[in-house]
Design a protein around this motif. Structure first.
Motif, PDB file in Angstrom:
ATOM      1  N   ALA A  93       0.822  -1.208   0.000  1.00 54.51           N
ATOM      2  CA  ALA A  93       0.000   0.000   0.000  1.00 54.51           C
ATOM      3  C   ALA A  93       0.856   1.258   0.000  1.00 54.51           C
ATOM      4  CB  ALA A  93      -0.913   0.011   1.219  1.00 54.51           C
ATOM      5  N   VAL A  94       0.374   2.267  -0.725  1.00 54.75           N
ATOM      6  CA  VAL A  94       0.930   3.621  -0.671  1.00 54.75           C
ATOM      7  C   VAL A  94      -0.158   4.463   0.003  1.00 54.75           C
ATOM      8  CG1 VAL A  94       1.668   5.621  -2.016  1.00 54.75           C
ATOM      9  CG2 VAL A  94       2.290   3.304  -2.761  1.00 54.75           C
ATOM     10  N   TRP A  95       0.184   5.000   1.163  1.00 54.53           N
ATOM     11  CA  TRP A  95      -0.794   5.722   1.972  1.00 54.53           C
ATOM     12  C   TRP A  95      -0.814   7.199   1.619  1.00 54.53           C
ATOM     13  CZ3 TRP A  95      -3.931   2.944   5.127  1.00 54.53           C
ATOM     14  CH2 TRP A  95      -3.537   1.643   5.407  1.00 54.53           C
ATOM     15  N   LYS A  96      -2.005   7.797   1.686  1.00 54.56           N
ATOM     16  CA  LYS A  96      -2.137   9.239   1.498  1.00 54.56           C
ATOM     17  C   LYS A  96      -1.499   9.946   2.689  1.00 54.56           C
ATOM     18  CE  LYS A  96      -6.411   9.087  -1.136  1.00 54.56           C
ATOM     19  NZ  LYS A  96      -7.865   9.382  -1.123  1.00 54.56           N
ATOM     20  N   PRO A  97      -0.940  11.142   2.498  1.00 57.83           N
ATOM     21  CA  PRO A  97      -0.322  11.856   3.621  1.00 57.83           C
ATOM     22  C   PRO A  97      -1.346  12.258   4.689  1.00 57.83           C
ATOM     23  CG  PRO A  97       0.067  13.013   1.531  1.00 57.83           C
ATOM     24  CD  PRO A  97      -0.750  11.816   1.231  1.00 57.83           C
ATOM     25  N   GLU A  98      -2.532  12.627   4.274  1.00 62.91           N
ATOM     26  CA  GLU A  98      -3.617  12.981   5.200  1.00 62.91           C
ATOM     27  C   GLU A  98      -4.596  11.817   5.237  1.00 62.91           C
ATOM     28  OE1 GLU A  98      -3.880  15.965   6.889  1.00 62.91           O
ATOM     29  OE2 GLU A  98      -1.928  16.562   6.082  1.00 62.91           O
ATOM     30  N   ARG A  99      -4.902  11.316   6.437  1.00 66.37           N
ATOM     31  CA  ARG A  99      -5.777  10.153   6.557  1.00 66.37           C
ATOM     32  C   ARG A  99      -7.065  10.509   7.295  1.00 66.37           C
ATOM     33  NH1 ARG A  99      -1.325   5.573   8.137  1.00 66.37           N
ATOM     34  NH2 ARG A  99       0.141   6.116   6.500  1.00 66.37           N
ATOM     35  N   ALA A 100      -8.143   9.819   6.906  1.00 65.30           N
ATOM     36  CA  ALA A 100      -9.458  10.064   7.494  1.00 65.30           C
ATOM     37  C   ALA A 100     -10.001   8.832   8.217  1.00 65.30           C
ATOM     38  CB  ALA A 100     -10.430  10.494   6.406  1.00 65.30           C
ATOM     39  N   GLY A 101      -9.237   7.740   8.247  1.00 70.85           N
ATOM     40  CA  GLY A 101      -9.710   6.529   8.907  1.00 70.85           C
ATOM     41  C   GLY A 101     -10.610   5.681   8.025  1.00 70.85           C
ATOM     42  N   SER A 102     -10.372   5.693   6.724  1.00 69.74           N
ATOM     43  CA  SER A 102     -11.181   4.887   5.809  1.00 69.74           C
ATOM     44  C   SER A 102     -10.255   4.086   4.890  1.00 69.74           C
ATOM     45  CB  SER A 102     -12.114   5.802   5.004  1.00 69.74           C
ATOM     46  OG  SER A 102     -11.722   5.957   3.687  1.00 69.74           O
ATOM     47  N   ILE A 103     -10.854   3.123   4.181  1.00 74.55           N
ATOM     48  CA  ILE A 103     -10.078   2.312   3.241  1.00 74.55           C
ATOM     49  C   ILE A 103      -9.499   3.183   2.130  1.00 74.55           C
ATOM     50  CG2 ILE A 103     -11.963   1.662   1.670  1.00 74.55           C
ATOM     51  CD1 ILE A 103      -9.273  -0.713   3.086  1.00 74.55           C
ATOM     52  N   LEU A 104     -10.107   4.353   1.902  1.00 74.19           N
ATOM     53  CA  LEU A 104      -9.612   5.272   0.879  1.00 74.19           C
ATOM     54  C   LEU A 104      -8.379   6.052   1.335  1.00 74.19           C
ATOM     55  CD1 LEU A 104     -13.008   6.531  -0.534  1.00 74.19           C
ATOM     56  CD2 LEU A 104     -11.510   4.738  -1.426  1.00 74.19           C
ATOM     57  N   ASP A 105      -7.907   5.793   2.563  1.00 75.87           N
ATOM     58  CA  ASP A 105      -6.624   6.342   2.992  1.00 75.87           C
ATOM     59  C   ASP A 105      -5.478   5.705   2.201  1.00 75.87           C
ATOM     60  OD1 ASP A 105      -7.887   7.935   4.843  1.00 75.87           O
ATOM     61  OD2 ASP A 105      -7.364   6.691   6.563  1.00 75.87           O
TER      62      ASP A 105
END
Length: 114
Positions: A93-105
């Motif tokens: 996985a490559v994670w987004k820098p800003e996370r919201a607590g969802s699978i779309l992070d």
């Protein structure tokens, strides 16, 4: 989540087991890497990244079910086929820098080279 009866692990989490209809209420940790089970190349789409792009089914290490997500870092040949991408290949996985607590992070998965 893990099923309380058959121990099947779901990603993304869900509240009941599709296999035995019991609660899937135990939260468990799974890896952010796994195996690309299958994929398709999207050449025309109303949403998502600019085509062509890859949608893959991924079995994360520690999970039983499959997760569908974008696969990035893929080059395409002149016919639009992905170069060097195969079922069974490891991805992470490559994670987004800003996370919201969802699978779309997860922004997307990339193939792991060894």
């Amino acid at each position: 989540t893990r099923c309380s009866r058959c121990a099947w692990v779901y990603v993304p989490a869900q509240s009941y087991c599709e296999r035995c209809l019991e609660p899937a209420d135990e939260w468990v940790d799974v890896s952010s890497s796994g195996v690309l089970d299958s994929f398709t190349v999207v050449h025309l789409a109303p949403g998502g990244p600019p085509p062509p792009f890859v949608l893959g089914t991924i079995r994360l290490d520690g999970a039983d079910g499959l997760l569908q997500h974008y696969v990035g870092g893929v080059e395409f040949d002149d016919t639009g086929r992905p170069i060097g991408l195969e079922p069974g290949q490891r991805v992470e996985a490559v994670w987004k820098p800003e996370r919201a607590g969802s699978i779309l992070d997860i922004e997307h998965f990339i193939p792991v080279t060894r």
